[in-house]
Motif scaffolding. Structure first.
Motif, PDB file in Angstrom:
ATOM      1  N   UNK A   1      44.085  26.052  42.947  1.00 55.50           N
ATOM      2  CA  UNK A   1      43.750  26.599  41.639  1.00 55.50           C
ATOM      3  C   UNK A   1      44.307  28.014  41.518  1.00 55.50           C
ATOM      4  N   UNK A   2      44.478  28.466  40.283  1.00 50.56           N
ATOM      5  CA  UNK A   2      45.029  29.797  40.022  1.00 50.56           C
ATOM      6  C   UNK A   2      44.580  30.235  38.634  1.00 50.56           C
ATOM      7  N   UNK A   3      44.739  31.530  38.310  1.00 55.91           N
ATOM      8  CA  UNK A   3      44.343  31.997  36.976  1.00 55.91           C
ATOM      9  C   UNK A   3      45.068  31.281  35.839  1.00 55.91           C
TER      10      UNK A   3
ATOM     11  N   UNK B   1      56.992  35.141  27.370  1.00 55.97           N
ATOM     12  CA  UNK B   1      55.694  34.468  27.498  1.00 55.97           C
ATOM     13  C   UNK B   1      54.948  35.006  28.711  1.00 55.97           C
ATOM     14  N   UNK B   2      55.644  35.182  29.823  1.00 58.78           N
ATOM     15  CA  UNK B   2      54.993  35.637  31.057  1.00 58.78           C
ATOM     16  C   UNK B   2      54.449  37.060  30.917  1.00 58.78           C
ATOM     17  N   UNK B   3      55.179  37.917  30.231  1.00 56.11           N
ATOM     18  CA  UNK B   3      54.706  39.296  30.008  1.00 56.11           C
ATOM     19  C   UNK B   3      53.405  39.283  29.214  1.00 56.11           C
ATOM     20  N   UNK B   4      53.375  38.440  28.179  1.00 58.01           N
ATOM     21  CA  UNK B   4      52.173  38.323  27.352  1.00 58.01           C
ATOM     22  C   UNK B   4      50.989  37.799  28.159  1.00 58.01           C
ATOM     23  N   UNK B   5      51.233  36.809  28.994  1.00 57.05           N
ATOM     24  CA  UNK B   5      50.162  36.217  29.803  1.00 57.05           C
ATOM     25  C   UNK B   5      49.637  37.219  30.838  1.00 57.05           C
ATOM     26  N   UNK B   6      50.544  37.953  31.456  1.00 57.86           N
ATOM     27  CA  UNK B   6      50.124  38.937  32.444  1.00 57.86           C
ATOM     28  C   UNK B   6      49.254  40.013  31.820  1.00 57.86           C
ATOM     29  N   UNK B   7      49.598  40.357  30.595  1.00 56.70           N
ATOM     30  CA  UNK B   7      48.857  41.416  29.884  1.00 56.70           C
ATOM     31  C   UNK B   7      47.477  40.899  29.453  1.00 56.70           C
ATOM     32  N   UNK B   8      47.393  39.626  29.035  1.00 53.82           N
ATOM     33  CA  UNK B   8      46.158  39.117  28.450  1.00 53.82           C
ATOM     34  C   UNK B   8      45.307  38.233  29.363  1.00 53.82           C
ATOM     35  N   UNK B   9      45.934  37.602  30.345  1.00 56.70           N
ATOM     36  CA  UNK B   9      45.199  36.652  31.189  1.00 56.70           C
ATOM     37  C   UNK B   9      44.966  37.188  32.599  1.00 56.70           C
ATOM     38  N   UNK B  10      45.978  37.857  33.163  1.00 56.85           N
ATOM     39  CA  UNK B  10      45.869  38.294  34.564  1.00 56.85           C
ATOM     40  C   UNK B  10      45.239  39.659  34.726  1.00 56.85           C
ATOM     41  N   UNK B  11      45.005  40.343  33.620  1.00 55.74           N
ATOM     42  CA  UNK B  11      44.407  41.684  33.675  1.00 55.74           C
ATOM     43  C   UNK B  11      43.016  41.605  34.302  1.00 55.74           C
ATOM     44  N   UNK B  12      42.746  42.459  35.259  1.00 51.10           N
ATOM     45  CA  UNK B  12      41.408  42.518  35.868  1.00 51.10           C
ATOM     46  C   UNK B  12      41.191  41.510  36.973  1.00 51.10           C
TER      47      UNK B  12
END
Length: 216
Positions: A106-108, A203-214
């Protein structure tokens, strides 16, 4: 990496020859190994048994009934719960292939990909974001002929038979109806990798900013 919130599930669907595999590989390249995981519909084919070349030509792999959709759904839910999935890799009915056991952690971000993922209602309902990779039929067919000839040794006549009798009808019935309802449409008619690299990077930049933060 500790998951402190539900993984974000992205569904990536596309017909044969759309360039979906290249899109996926580019997309995954933008993330660290523990940030994203991939679960592919191709690994859920119900074994068809040993077949001759003629039987393989006539067998229709492009039907939802050829996929163990309930196991596919179960494994996606397992990943959602943070558990590890162990799965045999599909060998495309090649008796000489060495079957690997896949360890899917599993992963974020969880990527679910395949032809029927939008058709399988219970799976589609789990997707947070849907991406449709598309190409003109002539472009897609040309890619299919080259791939099946080079990688699988299929005669062009067999590839064309499958395309007109199995592949194209399945695309029109089980995937095309969902095209306009997807969150993102990627048209991939050129063989210029830079276009796909740019799209997947955005897409990856957007996901990193909104999903992987924290998440650490």
């Amino acid at each position: 990496m500790i998951l402190n919130k539900k993984p974000f599930i992205i569904g990536i669907a596309g017909g044969s020859g759309s360039g979906k595999t290249f899109f996926l590989n580019c997309f995954l390249h933008h993330f660290k190994q523990d940030e994203v995981t991939l679960v592919s519909q191709d690994d859920y084919y119900i074994p068809a048994g040993d077949m001759s070349q003629e039987e393989n030509k006539l067998y229709n792999f492009d039907l939802p009934s050829t996929i163990d959709s309930q196991q596919f759904l179960k494994d996606i839910k397992q990943l959602l719960a943070g558990e590890v999935v162990y799965k045999k890799e599909y060998n495309f009915n090649n008796p000489l292939a060495v079957v690997k056991i896949l360890e899917i952690k599993s992963a974020p971000i969880i990527i679910v990909e395949g032809l029927f993922i939008l058709h399988f209602k219970e799976i589609a309902a789990l997707l947070d974001h849907q991406i449709f990779v598309d190409a003109e039929e002539s472009v897609a067919l040309d890619r299919r002929i080259k791939r099946d000839g080079l990688e699988r040794g299929y005669p062009e006549e067999d590839v064309l038979f499958k395309w007109h009798n199995h592949v194209a009808p399945a695309y029109k019935e089980y995937l095309l109806p969902y095209k306009d309802s997807c969150d993102l449409l990627v048209v991939n008619n050129t063989n210029d990798p830079e276009e796909i690299i740019e799209i997947t990077e955005a897409i990856s930049i957007d996901l990193k900013k909104n999903i992987l933060v924290g998440i650490d």
